[in-house]
Design a protein around this motif. Structure first.
Motif, PDB file in Angstrom:
ATOM      1  N   THR A   1       0.763  -1.314  -0.100  1.00  0.00           N
ATOM      2  CA  THR A   1      -0.288  -0.195   0.014  1.00  0.00           C
ATOM      3  C   THR A   1       1.048   1.317  -0.156  1.00  0.00           C
ATOM      4  OG1 THR A   1      -0.310   0.349   2.445  1.00  0.00           O
ATOM      5  CG2 THR A   1      -2.010  -0.967   1.682  1.00  0.00           C
ATOM      6  N   ARG A   2       0.160   2.185  -0.634  1.00  0.00           N
ATOM      7  CA  ARG A   2       0.698   3.715  -0.194  1.00  0.00           C
ATOM      8  C   ARG A   2      -0.215   4.483   0.295  1.00  0.00           C
ATOM      9  NH1 ARG A   2       1.337   8.729  -2.404  1.00  0.00           N
ATOM     10  NH2 ARG A   2       4.048   9.281  -1.789  1.00  0.00           N
ATOM     11  N   ILE A   3       0.171   4.670   1.370  1.00  0.00           N
ATOM     12  CA  ILE A   3      -1.470   5.694   1.992  1.00  0.00           C
ATOM     13  C   ILE A   3      -1.074   6.707   3.016  1.00  0.00           C
ATOM     14  CG2 ILE A   3      -3.642   5.056   3.097  1.00  0.00           C
ATOM     15  CD1 ILE A   3      -3.828   2.607   2.503  1.00  0.00           C
ATOM     16  N   THR A   4      -1.483   7.600   3.123  1.00  0.00           N
ATOM     17  CA  THR A   4      -1.625   8.676   4.000  1.00  0.00           C
ATOM     18  C   THR A   4      -2.751   9.777   4.981  1.00  0.00           C
ATOM     19  OG1 THR A   4      -1.721  10.803   1.928  1.00  0.00           O
ATOM     20  CG2 THR A   4       0.591   9.187   2.978  1.00  0.00           C
ATOM     21  N   ALA A   5      -2.445   9.951   5.135  1.00  0.00           N
ATOM     22  CA  ALA A   5      -3.671  10.850   5.835  1.00  0.00           C
ATOM     23  C   ALA A   5      -3.432  11.623   6.187  1.00  0.00           C
ATOM     24  CB  ALA A   5      -3.782   9.631   7.573  1.00  0.00           C
ATOM     25  N   SER A   6      -4.946  12.780   6.856  1.00  0.00           N
ATOM     26  CA  SER A   6      -4.810  13.963   6.801  1.00  0.00           C
ATOM     27  C   SER A   6      -6.316  14.051   7.727  1.00  0.00           C
ATOM     28  CB  SER A   6      -5.130  14.901   5.586  1.00  0.00           C
ATOM     29  OG  SER A   6      -5.053  16.355   5.790  1.00  0.00           O
TER      30      SER A   6
ATOM     31  N   ILE B   1      -5.836   8.870   1.842  1.00  0.00           N
ATOM     32  CA  ILE B   1      -5.548   9.038   0.408  1.00  0.00           C
ATOM     33  C   ILE B   1      -4.699   8.456  -0.559  1.00  0.00           C
ATOM     34  CG2 ILE B   1      -4.940  10.561  -1.223  1.00  0.00           C
ATOM     35  CD1 ILE B   1      -5.310  13.303   0.247  1.00  0.00           C
ATOM     36  N   GLY B   2      -4.776   6.989  -1.501  1.00  0.00           N
ATOM     37  CA  GLY B   2      -3.078   6.557  -2.091  1.00  0.00           C
ATOM     38  C   GLY B   2      -3.604   5.678  -2.904  1.00  0.00           C
ATOM     39  N   GLN B   3      -2.869   4.100  -2.683  1.00  0.00           N
ATOM     40  CA  GLN B   3      -3.180   2.693  -3.681  1.00  0.00           C
ATOM     41  C   GLN B   3      -2.917   2.471  -2.740  1.00  0.00           C
ATOM     42  OE1 GLN B   3      -0.724   5.037  -4.838  1.00  0.00           O
ATOM     43  NE2 GLN B   3      -2.072   6.761  -5.074  1.00  0.00           N
ATOM     44  N   SER B   4      -3.387   0.822  -2.378  1.00  0.00           N
ATOM     45  CA  SER B   4      -3.517  -0.763  -2.359  1.00  0.00           C
ATOM     46  C   SER B   4      -3.934  -1.611  -3.382  1.00  0.00           C
ATOM     47  CB  SER B   4      -5.183  -0.355  -0.608  1.00  0.00           C
ATOM     48  OG  SER B   4      -4.546  -1.464  -1.154  1.00  0.00           O
ATOM     49  N   SER B   5      -3.118  -2.333  -3.300  1.00  0.00           N
ATOM     50  CA  SER B   5      -2.329  -3.818  -4.430  1.00  0.00           C
ATOM     51  C   SER B   5      -4.151  -4.623  -3.685  1.00  0.00           C
ATOM     52  CB  SER B   5      -1.942  -4.431  -4.287  1.00  0.00           C
ATOM     53  OG  SER B   5      -1.353  -4.778  -2.765  1.00  0.00           O
TER      54      SER B   5
ATOM     55  N   THR C   1      -5.723  35.182  -0.301  1.00  0.00           N
ATOM     56  CA  THR C   1      -4.582  35.713   1.098  1.00  0.00           C
ATOM     57  C   THR C   1      -4.372  35.628   2.012  1.00  0.00           C
ATOM     58  OG1 THR C   1      -3.900  37.491  -1.044  1.00  0.00           O
ATOM     59  CG2 THR C   1      -2.998  37.384   1.332  1.00  0.00           C
ATOM     60  N   GLY C   2      -4.685  34.633   3.411  1.00  0.00           N
ATOM     61  CA  GLY C   2      -4.416  34.485   4.730  1.00  0.00           C
ATOM     62  C   GLY C   2      -5.189  33.605   4.678  1.00  0.00           C
ATOM     63  N   ILE C   3      -5.521  32.785   3.914  1.00  0.00           N
ATOM     64  CA  ILE C   3      -6.922  31.754   3.852  1.00  0.00           C
ATOM     65  C   ILE C   3      -5.893  30.442   3.923  1.00  0.00           C
ATOM     66  CG2 ILE C   3      -9.009  29.939   2.834  1.00  0.00           C
ATOM     67  CD1 ILE C   3      -9.816  32.872   3.913  1.00  0.00           C
ATOM     68  N   LYS C   4      -6.539  29.424   4.955  1.00  0.00           N
ATOM     69  CA  LYS C   4      -4.901  28.427   4.391  1.00  0.00           C
ATOM     70  C   LYS C   4      -5.723  27.387   3.985  1.00  0.00           C
ATOM     71  CE  LYS C   4      -2.871  25.459   8.025  1.00  0.00           C
ATOM     72  NZ  LYS C   4      -1.750  24.731   8.641  1.00  0.00           N
ATOM     73  N   ILE C   5      -4.741  26.704   3.648  1.00  0.00           N
ATOM     74  CA  ILE C   5      -5.769  25.755   2.045  1.00  0.00           C
ATOM     75  C   ILE C   5      -4.563  24.708   2.228  1.00  0.00           C
ATOM     76  CG2 ILE C   5      -6.258  25.079   0.043  1.00  0.00           C
ATOM     77  CD1 ILE C   5      -8.012  27.735  -0.161  1.00  0.00           C
ATOM     78  N   LYS C   6      -4.903  23.188   2.572  1.00  0.00           N
ATOM     79  CA  LYS C   6      -3.772  22.921   3.096  1.00  0.00           C
ATOM     80  C   LYS C   6      -3.748  21.417   1.628  1.00  0.00           C
ATOM     81  CE  LYS C   6      -2.004  18.498   4.719  1.00  0.00           C
ATOM     82  NZ  LYS C   6      -2.428  17.403   6.282  1.00  0.00           N
ATOM     83  N   VAL C   7      -3.047  21.078   0.537  1.00  0.00           N
ATOM     84  CA  VAL C   7      -3.487  21.272  -1.325  1.00  0.00           C
ATOM     85  C   VAL C   7      -1.906  19.775  -1.035  1.00  0.00           C
ATOM     86  CG1 VAL C   7      -1.902  21.303  -3.406  1.00  0.00           C
ATOM     87  CG2 VAL C   7      -2.789  23.420  -1.500  1.00  0.00           C
ATOM     88  N   ILE C   8      -2.787  18.148  -1.093  1.00  0.00           N
ATOM     89  CA  ILE C   8      -2.041  17.170  -1.188  1.00  0.00           C
ATOM     90  C   ILE C   8      -2.891  16.795  -2.562  1.00  0.00           C
ATOM     91  CG2 ILE C   8      -1.803  14.562  -0.555  1.00  0.00           C
ATOM     92  CD1 ILE C   8      -3.448  16.073   2.356  1.00  0.00           C
TER      93      ILE C   8
ATOM     94  N   LEU D   1      -8.077  21.128   1.716  1.00  0.00           N
ATOM     95  CA  LEU D   1      -8.347  20.841   2.796  1.00  0.00           C
ATOM     96  C   LEU D   1      -8.250  22.112   3.592  1.00  0.00           C
ATOM     97  CD1 LEU D   1      -6.163  17.771   2.044  1.00  0.00           C
ATOM     98  CD2 LEU D   1      -7.726  17.297   4.315  1.00  0.00           C
ATOM     99  N   GLY D   2      -9.440  22.118   4.491  1.00  0.00           N
ATOM    100  CA  GLY D   2      -8.758  23.480   5.457  1.00  0.00           C
ATOM    101  C   GLY D   2     -10.426  23.580   6.038  1.00  0.00           C
ATOM    102  N   TYR D   3     -10.080  25.056   6.559  1.00  0.00           N
ATOM    103  CA  TYR D   3     -11.280  25.499   6.816  1.00  0.00           C
ATOM    104  C   TYR D   3     -11.841  26.856   6.341  1.00  0.00           C
ATOM    105  CZ  TYR D   3     -15.146  27.232  10.722  1.00  0.00           C
ATOM    106  OH  TYR D   3     -15.830  27.221  11.579  1.00  0.00           O
ATOM    107  N   VAL D   4     -12.997  27.326   5.702  1.00  0.00           N
ATOM    108  CA  VAL D   4     -12.916  27.828   4.405  1.00  0.00           C
ATOM    109  C   VAL D   4     -14.940  28.293   4.610  1.00  0.00           C
ATOM    110  CG1 VAL D   4     -10.627  27.339   3.267  1.00  0.00           C
ATOM    111  CG2 VAL D   4     -12.878  25.926   2.549  1.00  0.00           C
TER     112      VAL D   4
END
Length: 190
Positions: free
Chosen positions: A66-71, A80-84, A141-148, A157-160
């Motif tokens: 697998t290649r799995i990440t979490a936020s 998010i990712g892949q699993s065989s 500007t000033g808005i925090k957005i996480k990008v994966i 992702l984020g609070y918007v």
């Protein structure tokens, strides 16, 4: 002594450049924390959840198939990712749900072989392009957005507000090479 002074004078611009980078990085980090409505404890808890799930992903039987990440954001986790294998993914998801502090899990993992190093590199480039485009937009500007980015799919992702979510998704969608955009936001205007 004279040689030391000459070296100091020659290296001063490099040292000052490094200091400026630290100051700017510090300012950017502070700005992100200010725009994040979570408490320091909530941020700490989310980071802990992500680390614990990463620990699961790096152990057998998941590490090689697998290649799995979490936020995590306020205990809401996106995988998010892949699993065989589907069975392996189901087992992983069950373990992730049991991590202390996890309230809900969204599974965006695809059943396929984990992506290659070249594809991971391409994803990093796409993330950079999306982040740069978001930063260039004056309304964000000033808005925090996480990008994966994973397998050319961009997760935001984020609070918007809904307005900012739509703007960010539209920007990401128009980046060359992006196959899909997933809005995984929590909204502040509901």
């Amino acid at each position: 002594m004279k040689l030391a002074k000459i070296l100091l004078i020659l290296c001063s611009p490099l040292l000052l450049g490094g200091c400026a980078g630290v100051l700017f990085a510090g300012a950017a980090t502070t700005a992100n924390i200010v725009t994040d409505p979570r408490t320091t404890q909530e941020i700490w808890d989310d980071n802990n959840i992500e680390l614990q799930i990463a620990g699961i992903a790096n152990k057998a039987p998941f590490a090689e198939k697998t290649r799995i990440t979490a936020s995590s954001y306020n205990g809401v986790v996106i995988l998010i990712g892949q699993s065989s294998e589907q069975d392996l993914l189901s087992e992983f998801e069950q373990k992730a749900r049991k991590v202390k502090g996890v309230k809900k899990v969204y599974n965006e993992v695809h059943i396929k072989e984990p992506i290659s190093l070249g594809e991971i590199s391409h994803d990093s480039w796409l993330t950079t392009k999306v982040k740069s485009s978001l930063l260039a937009n004056s309304e964000l500007t000033g808005i925090k957005i996480k990008v994966i980015t994973e397998d050319s799919e961009v997760f935001l992702l984020g609070y918007v507000s809904h307005k900012h979510a739509d703007m960010a998704a539209d920007i990401a969608r128009n980046i060359s090479g992006v196959k899909r955009v997933v809005k995984a936001f929590q909204y502040g205007d509901e």
